[in-house]
Scaffold this motif. Structure first.
Motif, PDB file in Angstrom:
ATOM      1  N   GLY A 241       0.829  -1.216   0.000  1.00  0.00           N
ATOM      2  CA  GLY A 241       0.000   0.000   0.000  1.00  0.00           C
ATOM      3  C   GLY A 241       0.856   1.255   0.000  1.00  0.00           C
ATOM      4  N   ALA A 242       1.909   1.246   0.835  1.00  0.00           N
ATOM      5  CA  ALA A 242       2.800   2.418   0.892  1.00  0.00           C
ATOM      6  C   ALA A 242       3.439   2.663  -0.470  1.00  0.00           C
ATOM      7  CB  ALA A 242       3.863   2.206   1.960  1.00  0.00           C
ATOM      8  N   LEU A 243       3.730   1.560  -1.180  1.00  0.00           N
ATOM      9  CA  LEU A 243       4.352   1.688  -2.505  1.00  0.00           C
ATOM     10  C   LEU A 243       3.361   2.292  -3.513  1.00  0.00           C
ATOM     11  CD1 LEU A 243       6.878   0.838  -4.275  1.00  0.00           C
ATOM     12  CD2 LEU A 243       5.566  -1.213  -4.835  1.00  0.00           C
ATOM     13  N   VAL A 244       2.183   1.717  -3.616  1.00  0.00           N
ATOM     14  CA  VAL A 244       1.262   2.172  -4.674  1.00  0.00           C
ATOM     15  C   VAL A 244       0.552   3.479  -4.315  1.00  0.00           C
ATOM     16  CG1 VAL A 244       0.874  -0.096  -5.687  1.00  0.00           C
ATOM     17  CG2 VAL A 244      -0.621   0.670  -3.857  1.00  0.00           C
ATOM     18  N   MET A 245       0.547   3.841  -3.028  1.00  0.00           N
ATOM     19  CA  MET A 245      -0.072   5.119  -2.657  1.00  0.00           C
ATOM     20  C   MET A 245       0.976   6.236  -2.591  1.00  0.00           C
ATOM     21  SD  MET A 245      -3.219   4.167  -2.363  1.00  0.00           S
ATOM     22  CE  MET A 245      -3.987   5.675  -1.822  1.00  0.00           C
ATOM     23  N   SER A 246       2.230   5.900  -2.865  1.00  0.00           N
ATOM     24  CA  SER A 246       3.288   6.917  -2.802  1.00  0.00           C
ATOM     25  C   SER A 246       3.099   7.929  -3.926  1.00  0.00           C
ATOM     26  CB  SER A 246       4.667   6.258  -2.931  1.00  0.00           C
ATOM     27  OG  SER A 246       4.818   5.764  -4.246  1.00  0.00           O
ATOM     28  N   ARG A 247       3.729   9.070  -3.765  1.00  0.00           N
ATOM     29  CA  ARG A 247       3.539  10.142  -4.754  1.00  0.00           C
ATOM     30  C   ARG A 247       4.069   9.751  -6.139  1.00  0.00           C
ATOM     31  NH1 ARG A 247       6.123  15.258  -2.600  1.00  0.00           N
ATOM     32  NH2 ARG A 247       5.617  14.358  -0.596  1.00  0.00           N
ATOM     33  N   TRP A 248       4.976   8.768  -6.155  1.00  0.00           N
ATOM     34  CA  TRP A 248       5.534   8.350  -7.451  1.00  0.00           C
ATOM     35  C   TRP A 248       4.574   7.441  -8.214  1.00  0.00           C
ATOM     36  CZ3 TRP A 248       8.358   7.946  -2.859  1.00  0.00           C
ATOM     37  CH2 TRP A 248       9.304   8.947  -2.673  1.00  0.00           C
ATOM     38  N   MET A 249       3.721   6.780  -7.483  1.00  0.00           N
ATOM     39  CA  MET A 249       2.866   5.778  -8.133  1.00  0.00           C
ATOM     40  C   MET A 249       1.385   6.130  -8.125  1.00  0.00           C
ATOM     41  SD  MET A 249       4.187   1.973  -7.532  1.00  0.00           S
ATOM     42  CE  MET A 249       5.814   1.446  -8.031  1.00  0.00           C
ATOM     43  N   ALA A 250       0.945   6.890  -7.130  1.00  0.00           N
ATOM     44  CA  ALA A 250      -0.496   7.076  -6.932  1.00  0.00           C
ATOM     45  C   ALA A 250      -1.189   7.665  -8.156  1.00  0.00           C
ATOM     46  CB  ALA A 250      -0.741   7.947  -5.712  1.00  0.00           C
ATOM     47  N   GLU A 251      -0.475   8.457  -8.926  1.00  0.00           N
ATOM     48  CA  GLU A 251      -1.120   9.109 -10.061  1.00  0.00           C
ATOM     49  C   GLU A 251      -0.949   8.346 -11.378  1.00  0.00           C
ATOM     50  OE1 GLU A 251       0.019  13.203 -10.061  1.00  0.00           O
ATOM     51  OE2 GLU A 251      -0.787  13.522  -8.065  1.00  0.00           O
ATOM     52  N   LEU A 252      -0.372   7.163 -11.281  1.00  0.00           N
ATOM     53  CA  LEU A 252      -0.249   6.358 -12.501  1.00  0.00           C
ATOM     54  C   LEU A 252      -1.638   5.899 -12.949  1.00  0.00           C
ATOM     55  CD1 LEU A 252       2.815   4.088 -11.563  1.00  0.00           C
ATOM     56  CD2 LEU A 252       2.786   5.994 -13.177  1.00  0.00           C
ATOM     57  N   PRO A 253      -1.806   5.625 -14.246  1.00  0.00           N
ATOM     58  CA  PRO A 253      -3.110   5.152 -14.714  1.00  0.00           C
ATOM     59  C   PRO A 253      -3.527   3.849 -14.021  1.00  0.00           C
ATOM     60  CG  PRO A 253      -1.656   5.689 -16.561  1.00  0.00           C
ATOM     61  CD  PRO A 253      -0.818   5.761 -15.326  1.00  0.00           C
ATOM     62  N   GLY A 254      -4.842   3.664 -13.927  1.00  0.00           N
ATOM     63  CA  GLY A 254      -5.380   2.487 -13.256  1.00  0.00           C
ATOM     64  C   GLY A 254      -4.855   1.183 -13.835  1.00  0.00           C
ATOM     65  N   MET A 255      -4.706   1.140 -15.158  1.00  0.00           N
ATOM     66  CA  MET A 255      -4.225  -0.091 -15.795  1.00  0.00           C
ATOM     67  C   MET A 255      -2.794  -0.404 -15.357  1.00  0.00           C
ATOM     68  SD  MET A 255      -4.824  -2.669 -17.545  1.00  0.00           S
ATOM     69  CE  MET A 255      -6.411  -2.367 -18.321  1.00  0.00           C
ATOM     70  N   THR A 256      -1.967   0.661 -15.259  1.00  0.00           N
ATOM     71  CA  THR A 256      -0.579   0.456 -14.819  1.00  0.00           C
ATOM     72  C   THR A 256      -0.559  -0.083 -13.390  1.00  0.00           C
ATOM     73  OG1 THR A 256       0.022   2.341 -16.189  1.00  0.00           O
ATOM     74  CG2 THR A 256       1.669   1.590 -14.618  1.00  0.00           C
ATOM     75  N   LEU A 257      -1.418   0.494 -12.542  1.00  0.00           N
ATOM     76  CA  LEU A 257      -1.458   0.036 -11.152  1.00  0.00           C
ATOM     77  C   LEU A 257      -1.966  -1.407 -11.062  1.00  0.00           C
ATOM     78  CD1 LEU A 257      -2.778   3.271  -9.402  1.00  0.00           C
ATOM     79  CD2 LEU A 257      -0.518   2.254  -9.166  1.00  0.00           C
ATOM     80  N   THR A 258      -2.878  -1.757 -11.966  1.00  0.00           N
ATOM     81  CA  THR A 258      -3.367  -3.135 -11.976  1.00  0.00           C
ATOM     82  C   THR A 258      -2.234  -4.099 -12.345  1.00  0.00           C
ATOM     83  OG1 THR A 258      -5.560  -2.367 -12.598  1.00  0.00           O
ATOM     84  CG2 THR A 258      -5.108  -4.686 -12.976  1.00  0.00           C
ATOM     85  N   VAL A 259      -1.422  -3.682 -13.327  1.00  0.00           N
ATOM     86  CA  VAL A 259      -0.277  -4.521 -13.715  1.00  0.00           C
ATOM     87  C   VAL A 259       0.705  -4.641 -12.543  1.00  0.00           C
ATOM     88  CG1 VAL A 259       1.731  -4.661 -15.254  1.00  0.00           C
ATOM     89  CG2 VAL A 259      -0.506  -4.037 -16.181  1.00  0.00           C
ATOM     90  N   ILE A 260       0.887  -3.537 -11.813  1.00  0.00           N
ATOM     91  CA  ILE A 260       1.773  -3.581 -10.632  1.00  0.00           C
ATOM     92  C   ILE A 260       1.196  -4.555  -9.591  1.00  0.00           C
ATOM     93  CG2 ILE A 260       2.601  -2.205  -8.666  1.00  0.00           C
ATOM     94  CD1 ILE A 260       2.792   0.170 -10.668  1.00  0.00           C
TER      95      ILE A 260
END
Lengths: 220, 315
Positions: free
Chosen positions: B95-114
């Motif tokens: 959660g800390a990784l994907v909610m970080s300022r570097w990742m939180a604004e990535l597109p939903g599809m990118t976050l799904t792949v992550i």
């Protein structure tokens, strides 16, 4: 001075949208910021609330630099935003929408915020349990402004409050903004040119291509 | 159809639903915050299953003569608590990784792949480094006994899983409706940006939700590990089914996800015990998937959403 911004450069992904914007808003003052679509009004308000990063320049709230603060910290420090399109939480009740605006307040003060909101907009007191998405456009605008007022802000930012509303409702909304300013809050209203309410504004600024146009300032 | 099997199917189906229901709860929670499907919970469930199994069975030492011996490191109750805590820690880390300022604004599809990457990395690392040995079946924290419900005997483990799931959904429903953090979670699900403008601490809340859902996924994995012989392979299938079940509630509704799990559990049990006659394994999967798809469409209609979960425009 409640809000001071000087030589502000801000934008998205390092690309500036605002170019050396400077403005000040004092307590009790309603300042209208006019501009066409894409002129930078929305970006300026989002920069002040903290969701668009400052690249250069500074923003001060009552003399304290807040340029690097998080949005949550800015809201807690006394900035409220009523955004374009209202952006209320459609699936939450009216009361829950208002309580969200008091996120930065201690539990005991949240109830005071509700009382204040219902004093400003008495009609909302009859809609507390109604889902906000089912309210009329005018009522949704009231919720958006009341939500921004829940944390007792020193600075209220209001974006296009007249959008999609009947003239009589717009008059009522501006009368409330005047009332809010008279209670000592600094109010910055962003509007399209054709929507300007000169009577309700102490000063009018014009923004174009991310810059405040100097020779188009008007004072009431 | 053998109608005399109905009570047995309902009781056993509910307990099967309990095992299927935990991952959808975790998926719904994180979808509310991130608008991405939490594939990572499959990895955390595998991690939880292996941590729990390792603690109650001891390490695999490659000695065939040792097989079947109980080399438990600790008891089942502390083991499941440690598995839950470890799942929460992994959830917080992700959660800390994907909610970080570097990742939180990535597109939903990118976050799904992550999230899919999270599933693969956590699942594979867990499988490589955490190797339970000793007993062939992981013991349950609720013992080997059973409880008679009518004419049906249900293992205490499955009954406990059902009670835990119901308590979990009730507690989460109360938390979401009665607390300010719950209110903020619902507001974030409605409009992330507007909640930030209201002063909601998105990163903190988001990381906390990932932590809570990680704990639930690990619990689900540990409970599953004590119910089946080969939990790791089964958990991946559990994850796929869990996603279908979560979609029943539009990925947002816990009660509807629970309803989906119940339907799935009862229907699967009915198919397995031969209520509809002799159905092959493949036929069972097709029947179950079609039934869930029908439930998804009906639930979407009732919730006035389009099939693809987009809110319908109000007239």
């Amino acid at each position: 001075m409640i809000l001071e911004a000087a030589d502000l450069i801000a934008g998205y992904n390092g690309q500036p949208v605002l170019h050396k914007v400077s403005l000040q808003v004092a307590a009790g003052e309603v300042v209208s910021l006019l501009g066409a679509n894409g002129a930078g009004k929305s970006t300026l308000l989002k920069t002040i609330i903290g969701t668009v990063p400052v690249i250069q320049g500074y923003i001060r709230l009552e003399g304290t630099g807040i340029s690097t603060w998080s949005p949550a910290k800015r809201v807690a420090a006394g900035i409220g935003l009523s955004p374009e399109g209202r952006r209320i939480f459609a699936n939450l009740s009216t009361e829950e929408n208002l309580l969200m605006g008091a996120a930065s307040l201690p539990r005991a003060r949240k109830r005071d915020g509700l009382d204040r909101a219902f004093t400003l907009f008495p009609v909302l007191a009859d809609r507390t349990t109604q889902k906000a998405g089912t309210l009329s456009g005018g009522e949704q605008q009231m919720v958006a402004i009341a939500r921004a007022m829940m944390s007792s802000p020193k600075l209220l930012l209001v974006e296009e409050p007249s959008q999609g509303l009947a003239p009589v409702v717009v008059d009522a909304v501006y009368a409330t903004l005047r009332e809010i300013a008279d209670s000592g809050v600094a109010v910055l209203v962003a509007e399209q040119f054709q929507q300007v309410h000169e009577d309700a504004s102490d000063r009018i600024l014009v923004i174009d291509k991310g810059t405040i146009v100097p020779d188009r300032h008007r004072t009431r | 159809m053998q109608l005399d099997l109905v009570p047995e199917i309902v009781v056993l189906g509910l307990t099967v639903a309990a095992l299927y229901g935990m991952l959808p709860v975790a998926i719904v929670l994180t979808y509310r915050i991130s608008r991405t499907i939490g594939f990572v919970h499959g990895g955390i469930a595998i991690f939880g299953a292996l941590v729990y199994s390792y603690l109650v069975r001891g390490p695999a030492d490659g000695d065939a003569a040792h097989f079947g011996h109980n080399d438990a490191i600790i008891g089942t109750t502390p083991a499941i608590l440690i598995a839950i805590a470890a799942g929460a820690a992994v959830g917080i880390g992700f959660g800390a990784l994907v909610m970080s300022r570097w990742m939180a604004e990535l597109p939903g599809m990118t976050l799904t792949v992550i999230s899919i990457a999270g599933l693969l990395v956590i699942g594979n690392l867990s499988g490589y480094y955490i190797r339970p040995g000793g007993l062939s079946i992981t013991p349950s924290p609720f013992g080997d006994g059973g409880t008679r419900i009518g004419d049906v005997v249900v293992t205490n483990h499955r009954l406990a899983a059902l009670l835990i799931l119901c308590a979990l959904v009730a507690a989460l429903a109360l938390f979401l409706s009665r607390t300010y953090t719950g209110l903020a979670i619902r507001a974030i699900a409605d409009d992330v940006e507007a909640s930030v403008w209201c002063g909601a601490k998105l990163r903190l809340i988001g990381t906390g939700v990932y932590g809570a859902s990680g704990a639930i996924a690990a619990l689900g994995g540990a409970m599953y590990a004590a119910a089946v012989a080969e939990p790791v392979d089964g958990i991946l299938l559990l994850l796929v089914r869990g996603m279908l079940i979560a979609v029943v509630g539009g990925l947002r509704s816990l009660p509807l996800a629970l309803a989906g799990a119940v339907l799935y559990g009862i229907l699967e049990t009915a198919l397995v015990v031969g209520f509809f006659g002799d159905v092959s394994a493949g036929g069972r999967e097709v029947t179950l998937s079609c039934a869930l798809l029908a439930l998804i469409v009906i639930a979407a209609r009732v919730r006035k959403e389009s099939f693809f979960l987009l809110e319908r425009r109000q007239a």
